[in-house]
Scaffold this active site. Structure first.
Site, short mmCIF file in Angstrom:
data_model
loop_
_atom_site.label_atom_id
_atom_site.label_comp_id
_atom_site.label_asym_id
_atom_site.label_seq_id
_atom_site.Cartn_x
_atom_site.Cartn_y
_atom_site.Cartn_z
N LYS A 283 0.69 -5.38 -32.32
CA LYS A 283 1.35 -6.41 -31.52
C LYS A 283 2.83 -6.49 -31.92
CE LYS A 283 1.24 -11.27 -30.44
NZ LYS A 283 0.97 -12.60 -30.96
N PHE B 75 -0.41 3.23 1.64
CA PHE B 75 0.03 1.88 1.98
C PHE B 75 1.50 1.77 1.59
CE2 PHE B 75 -3.24 -1.32 3.17
CZ PHE B 75 -4.28 -0.42 3.39
N LYS C 203 6.13 10.88 0.76
CA LYS C 203 4.86 11.06 0.04
C LYS C 203 3.98 12.12 0.69
CE LYS C 203 5.03 6.83 -2.34
NZ LYS C 203 4.43 6.32 -3.55
N PRO D 270 2.84 8.79 -12.83
CA PRO D 270 2.64 9.81 -11.79
C PRO D 270 2.42 9.13 -10.44
CG PRO D 270 0.68 9.59 -13.17
CD PRO D 270 1.76 8.76 -13.81
N ASP D 271 2.89 9.75 -9.38
CA ASP D 271 2.65 9.21 -8.04
C ASP D 271 1.34 9.83 -7.52
OD1 ASP D 271 2.61 8.69 -5.26
OD2 ASP D 271 4.77 8.28 -5.33
N ILE D 272 0.32 9.01 -7.49
CA ILE D 272 -1.01 9.53 -7.16
C ILE D 272 -1.07 9.98 -5.70
CG2 ILE D 272 -3.48 8.98 -7.20
CD1 ILE D 272 -2.73 6.71 -9.20
N ASN E 275 1.01 -6.23 -11.70
CA ASN E 275 1.58 -6.80 -10.48
C ASN E 275 0.57 -7.76 -9.87
OD1 ASN E 275 -0.17 -5.27 -8.62
ND2 ASN E 275 0.94 -3.52 -9.48
N ASP F 119 4.66 1.34 -11.03
CA ASP F 119 5.55 2.50 -10.99
C ASP F 119 5.96 2.96 -12.38
OD1 ASP F 119 5.84 2.81 -8.14
OD2 ASP F 119 6.83 0.86 -8.19
N LYS G 193 8.82 6.36 3.47
CA LYS G 193 7.82 6.55 2.41
C LYS G 193 6.75 7.55 2.86
CE LYS G 193 7.33 2.91 -0.29
NZ LYS G 193 6.93 1.55 -0.68
N1 CTP Z 1 1.22 4.97 -5.06
C1 CTP Z 1 0.54 5.85 -5.86
N2 CTP Z 1 0.99 6.08 -7.12
C2 CTP Z 1 2.11 5.47 -7.59
C3 CTP Z 1 2.80 4.55 -6.77
C4 CTP Z 1 2.33 4.32 -5.50
O1 CTP Z 1 -0.47 6.40 -5.45
N3 CTP Z 1 2.51 5.71 -8.81
C5 CTP Z 1 0.74 4.78 -3.68
C6 CTP Z 1 0.23 3.40 -3.36
O2 CTP Z 1 -1.18 3.34 -3.58
C7 CTP Z 1 0.56 3.27 -1.88
C8 CTP Z 1 1.82 4.08 -1.75
O3 CTP Z 1 1.85 4.97 -2.86
O4 CTP Z 1 -0.42 3.88 -1.07
C9 CTP Z 1 3.09 3.31 -1.72
O5 CTP Z 1 3.14 2.37 -2.75
P1 CTP Z 1 4.35 1.36 -2.87
O6 CTP Z 1 4.17 0.52 -4.08
O7 CTP Z 1 4.59 0.71 -1.55
O8 CTP Z 1 5.56 2.34 -3.03
P2 CTP Z 1 6.18 3.04 -4.27
O9 CTP Z 1 5.79 4.46 -4.28
O10 CTP Z 1 5.87 2.28 -5.48
O11 CTP Z 1 7.73 2.99 -3.90
P3 CTP Z 1 8.76 1.75 -4.04
O12 CTP Z 1 8.34 0.99 -5.27
O13 CTP Z 1 10.05 2.42 -4.19
O14 CTP Z 1 8.66 0.94 -2.80
#
Ligand code: CTP
Length: 403
Positions: free
Chosen positions: A286, A325, A343, A304-306, A208, A276, A339
């Site tokens: 490749k 954030f 979270k 995983p969502d950290i 990204n 994500d 969010k």
């Molecule tokens: N985050 C994380 N791990 C992930 C995705 C997000 O730790 N796999 C954390 C980011 O560091 C940030 C927060 O979650 O502090 C929100 O990230 P954001 O990209 O705004 O949201 P998403 O969880 O990706 O949700 P969405 O894409 O649906 O907006």
């Protein structure tokens, strides 16, 4: 004091032998010592003894090609947290006050951007001489710290001020200068920053637009408030701030592992733009076009969502303050509030990323917490970082007061 480093510049005086004790004591306190000696110093104490006690090479020559190749004198004087000059002879003080740089030690002292502590040592007449007193005043005005000299019997048979301060006193002064200052002194804080790269094959990845600027600035601002910062960063070209422990990762899964390895911390700030999704299967080779116009059937898996993982840790393991954030392009505040709840973090810093925020230098954020919302005007990312670090320091101050 673990992890700190002194660059010890040994001057040519009888008191140079006391540096051996100073080095021994500093190392016993966990302070590493890089020794440098003037040519005259080597007449009073052998470089071999100094190196043996310091456990490091002694730097003596300005034009040492091997040393310049390994570590230039500029870098040498900046790699330390503090420069200590002991004994600071009348001649060395005069050189420092006059800005001379004609040998290694004087050059190191000119090239540094770190605090400098001198321990003067000389004959009483030399100490009281107007030239030395003038130089002392100049050095003090330049911000140089001074320990001693003591009064007493001198090697030359005279009595009066001019004896170098004892190693314990020099070390105590050094430790006062090395102690972290600021409202977050002694607090361990974790920051995630930058994008993650999720490999598709050996040459392609999902990423990204995050530059890592905001996270790096937050790490630097927390460090400036005195915190011991661990920064876990994804791939970025932003220079990492000095004085933080840095863990570099590529993928979201590596970031989670690095974050878990850095715990426990008292606060954790999740500024990273974590991808994500990752390729469900990373190809070891490749991916090639087969000429038919068919495109690869790229399957994605969720990362995983950290933030959620860490927010959900049991008390004791969970940082006391977890800040997320929210990167949003529409309904910023509503989405960020949802969010925060989803979270389980304490604060969420909402930003509208529909403009040039990702990769840009400025940011306009709102902070949402249990008590409501605070909107900050648009400002530079460094300023956002400073204000956030100050808000975190306020939070800890209030917590401590209510305990
Ligand atoms: N985050 C994380 N791990 C992930 C995705 C997000 O730790 N796999 C954390 C980011 O560091 C940030 C927060 O979650 O502090 C929100 O990230 P954001 O990209 O705004 O949201 P998403 O969880 O990706 O949700 P969405 O894409 O649906 O907006």
């Amino acid at each position: 004091m673990g992890g700190k480093r002194i660059l010890l510049c040994i001057g040519g005086g009888v008191a140079a032998y006391k540096c051996l004790d100073l080095i021994r004591r500093a190392r016993a306190r966990g302070i590493a010592v890089t020794p440098a000696m003037t040519r005259a110093a080597a007449e009073f104490v052998t470089p071999l003894s100094v190196a043996a006690l310091a456990g490091e090479k002694v730097h003596q020559a300005l034009f040492d090609l091997t040393a310049e190749a390994e570590m230039g004198h500029i870098q040498l004087s900046r790699a330390a947290d503090l420069l200590v000059v002991a004994p600071a002879t009348a001649d060395l003080m005069a050189k420092m006050a006059g800005g001379h740089a004609d040998d290694l030690v004087s050059t190191l002292l000119m090239a540094t951007d770190k605090p400098v502590l001198i321990a003067p040592a000389m004959n009483v007449r030399m100490w009281l001489h107007p030239a030395t007193q003038r130089n002392l005043a100049t050095l003090r005005a330049d911000g140089v710290h001074v320990v001693g000299p003591d009064e007493g019997d001198m090697a030359c048979g005279e009595f009066g001020p001019g004896r170098m301060a004892e190693p314990e006193a020099i070390l105590a002064a050094a430790e006062r200068l090395l102690a972290p200052k600021g409202r977050l002194a002694g607090r361990r804080i974790l920051v995630t920053s930058g994008p993650t790269h999720e490999p598709i094959d050996p040459v392609r990845y999902i990423a990204n637009r995050s530059s890592g600027k905001q996270g790096m600035a937050i790490a630097a601002a927390l460090r400036d408030e005195g915190a011991a910062v661990t920064l876990v960063t994804g791939p970025t070209n932003e220079p990492a701030p000095a004085g933080v422990s840095l863990l570099r990762v590529e993928t979201a899964r590596e970031m989670l592992a690095a974050v878990e390895s850095a715990l426990p911390t008292e606060a954790a700030i999740f500024a990273a733009a974590v991808a994500d999704w990752r390729a469900a299967e990373e190809s070891g080779r490749k991916l090639k076009k087969d000429g038919s116009g068919a495109v690869p059937d790229l399957k994605l898996a969720e990362n995983p969502d950290i933030l959620r993982t860490i927010s959900g840790l049991p008390p004791g393991r969970r940082p006391a303050l977890v800040v997320g954030f929210a990167a949003e392009t529409n309904d910023v505040v509503e989405n960020a509030a949802a969010k925060r709840a989803r979270k389980g973090c304490d604060w969420i810093v909402a930003n509208d990323v529909s403009g040039g925020v990702m990769g840009g230098a400025r940011n306009a954020v709102s902070i949402l917490d249990a008590s409501g919302r605070e909107d900050w005007p648009e400002m530079g990312k460094e300023e956002v970082a400073r204000r956030l670090a100050a808000r975190i320091a306020d939070w800890f101050a209030a917590e401590t007061a209510s305990c």
